[in-house]
Design a protein around this motif. Structure first.
Motif, short mmCIF file in Angstrom:
data_model
loop_
_atom_site.label_atom_id
_atom_site.label_comp_id
_atom_site.label_asym_id
_atom_site.label_seq_id
_atom_site.Cartn_x
_atom_site.Cartn_y
_atom_site.Cartn_z
N SER A 77 12.40 44.55 34.01
CA SER A 77 11.52 43.72 34.85
C SER A 77 11.96 42.26 34.80
O SER A 77 11.88 41.53 35.80
N GLY A 78 12.43 41.84 33.62
CA GLY A 78 12.91 40.46 33.51
C GLY A 78 14.10 40.19 34.40
O GLY A 78 14.23 39.08 34.97
N LEU A 79 14.98 41.18 34.53
CA LEU A 79 16.14 41.01 35.41
C LEU A 79 15.72 41.02 36.88
O LEU A 79 16.20 40.19 37.67
N ASN B 232 7.94 52.56 22.03
CA ASN B 232 8.33 51.15 22.05
C ASN B 232 9.63 50.93 22.81
O ASN B 232 9.82 49.89 23.47
N GLY B 233 10.55 51.92 22.71
CA GLY B 233 11.82 51.78 23.43
C GLY B 233 11.63 51.81 24.93
O GLY B 233 12.25 51.03 25.66
N SER B 234 10.77 52.70 25.42
CA SER B 234 10.52 52.74 26.86
C SER B 234 9.83 51.47 27.34
O SER B 234 10.15 50.94 28.42
N ALA B 235 8.92 50.95 26.53
CA ALA B 235 8.27 49.68 26.90
C ALA B 235 9.27 48.54 26.92
O ALA B 235 9.25 47.68 27.84
N ALA B 236 10.17 48.50 25.93
CA ALA B 236 11.17 47.43 25.89
C ALA B 236 12.13 47.53 27.08
O ALA B 236 12.54 46.51 27.66
N ALA B 237 12.51 48.78 27.44
CA ALA B 237 13.42 48.96 28.58
C ALA B 237 12.78 48.48 29.87
O ALA B 237 13.42 47.81 30.70
N THR C 14 12.15 34.48 43.69
CA THR C 14 12.10 33.04 43.35
C THR C 14 10.99 32.30 44.09
O THR C 14 10.59 31.22 43.67
N GLY C 15 10.53 32.83 45.22
CA GLY C 15 9.51 32.15 46.01
C GLY C 15 10.08 31.08 46.95
O GLY C 15 9.32 30.39 47.63
N GLN C 16 11.43 30.96 47.01
CA GLN C 16 12.06 29.98 47.89
C GLN C 16 12.59 30.67 49.14
O GLN C 16 13.37 31.62 49.04
N VAL C 17 12.21 30.14 50.34
CA VAL C 17 12.55 30.78 51.60
C VAL C 17 14.05 30.82 51.84
O VAL C 17 14.61 31.79 52.34
N GLN C 18 14.76 29.73 51.44
CA GLN C 18 16.19 29.70 51.68
C GLN C 18 16.93 30.79 50.90
O GLN C 18 17.94 31.33 51.37
N ASN C 19 16.42 31.16 49.74
CA ASN C 19 17.04 32.25 48.99
C ASN C 19 16.86 33.59 49.69
O ASN C 19 17.78 34.41 49.75
#
Length: 300
Positions: free
Chosen positions: A267-269, A257-262, A275-280
């Motif tokens: 991945s969230g970070l 569970n710890g490896s999955a949470a890490a 973002t899908g925005q070209v200017q970024n």
């Protein structure tokens, strides 16, 4: 020294029977094996006679010396216990012999199909040990003053024992020897009566003394007491608390569970960069180019 030969012989004979019986250990499922395993049977009878202390077999000399020294040393209670043990030894050894090699066959039909004498690699050592179990108590041993008997050879190690021989009193050594032999012979004869001539007697005795029989056949419930006191609590502690609550829940599940949470948090970070925005993306490329230019012009 005498015990080394016939004890080894008896253990190897038991292994020979187990080999022929496909691992069977229960004597109640044997009987009549003499016709199939004559060498094993005869050598085991020699070992039983030696252990029972029947003359001139090896065990007679050591047993007789022990009983004689106990009596001579004034330890009459020890001598009586030794005599009682000699009776029981002769009885249970020939109970084993008669239930295994003689009487009615109680062998499983499938096992009986493959019954055979053990190969020479097993029977030759039995014959050698049986020969020594007959004569080793009578063999002289070399010493500085010539050839001496076993007690004389070992005498310097146990000088206090030989001193007690002067205190036998009115009971001569020959009478004590006759008592020990008679007691061993009585145990043997009782086994003959109960397991060859009157095979119904053991069941009658068991019924007549049922509480004592149950205590003995269950070995004083020592195994059950040990299971209740040590094995079951330890097994429950290990399986319920240590293996389940600690190792399985915290270590195994914690690692998975710890490896999955890490991975999930990481991945969230990283997801925020997509973002899908070209200017970024153009800004990131510009910053990267500025960084490379700064490294090339200033740092390098």
């Amino acid at each position: 020294m005498t015990h080394a030969y016939f004890k080894a012989l008896l253990f190897l004979c038991a292994g020979s029977v187990m080999h022929a019986m496909a691992g069977e250990l229960d004597m109640r499922r044997m009987g009549g094996l003499f016709r199939y395993m004559r060498i094993t049977a005869l050598t085991m009878i020699v070992g039983a006679l030696a252990l029972a202390g029947i003359p001139p077999f090896a065990g007679f000399w050591s047993k007789d010396e022990i009983l004689l020294e106990a009596y001579a040393g004034g330890h009459r209670t020890v001598w009586l216990l030794g005599v009682a043990a000699a009776f029981l030894t002769a009885f249970y050894m020939f109970r084993l012999i008669f239930l295994t090699f003689f009487g009615r066959e109680r062998i499983d039909p499938e096992v009986k199909k493959h019954l055979h004498e053990s190969p020479p690699v097993m029977t030759v050592p039995l014959l050698i040990l049986a020969a020594f179990s007959v004569v080793v108590g009578m063999l002289p041993l070399p010493a500085a003053e010539g050839w001496v008997s076993v007690p004389e050879f070992l005498g310097p190690l146990f000088r206090h024992g030989s001193e007690g021989m002067h205190h036998l009193g009115a009971v001569p050594e020959e009478r004590l020897m006759a008592i020990s032999v008679a007691v061993a012979a009585s145990g043997l004869l009782l086994a003959v009566v109960m397991y060859l001539l009157r095979t119904d007697l053991p069941e009658k005795v068991a019924r007549a003394f049922r509480p004592i029989y149950l205590m003995l056949v269950n070995r004083y419930w020592v195994d059950e007491f040990y299971m209740w006191l040590v094995v079951v609590p330890l097994r429950d502690f290990v399986s319920t608390w240590f293996l389940w609550r600690f190792f399985d829940s915290l270590v195994v599940d914690g690692a998975v569970n710890g490896s999955a949470a890490a991975i999930r948090e990481g991945s969230g970070l990283l997801r925020r960069l997509q973002t899908g925005q070209v200017q970024n993306y153009a800004l990131c490329m510009l910053l990267g180019a500025v960084g490379l230019l700064f490294w090339y012009v200033v740092l390098k």
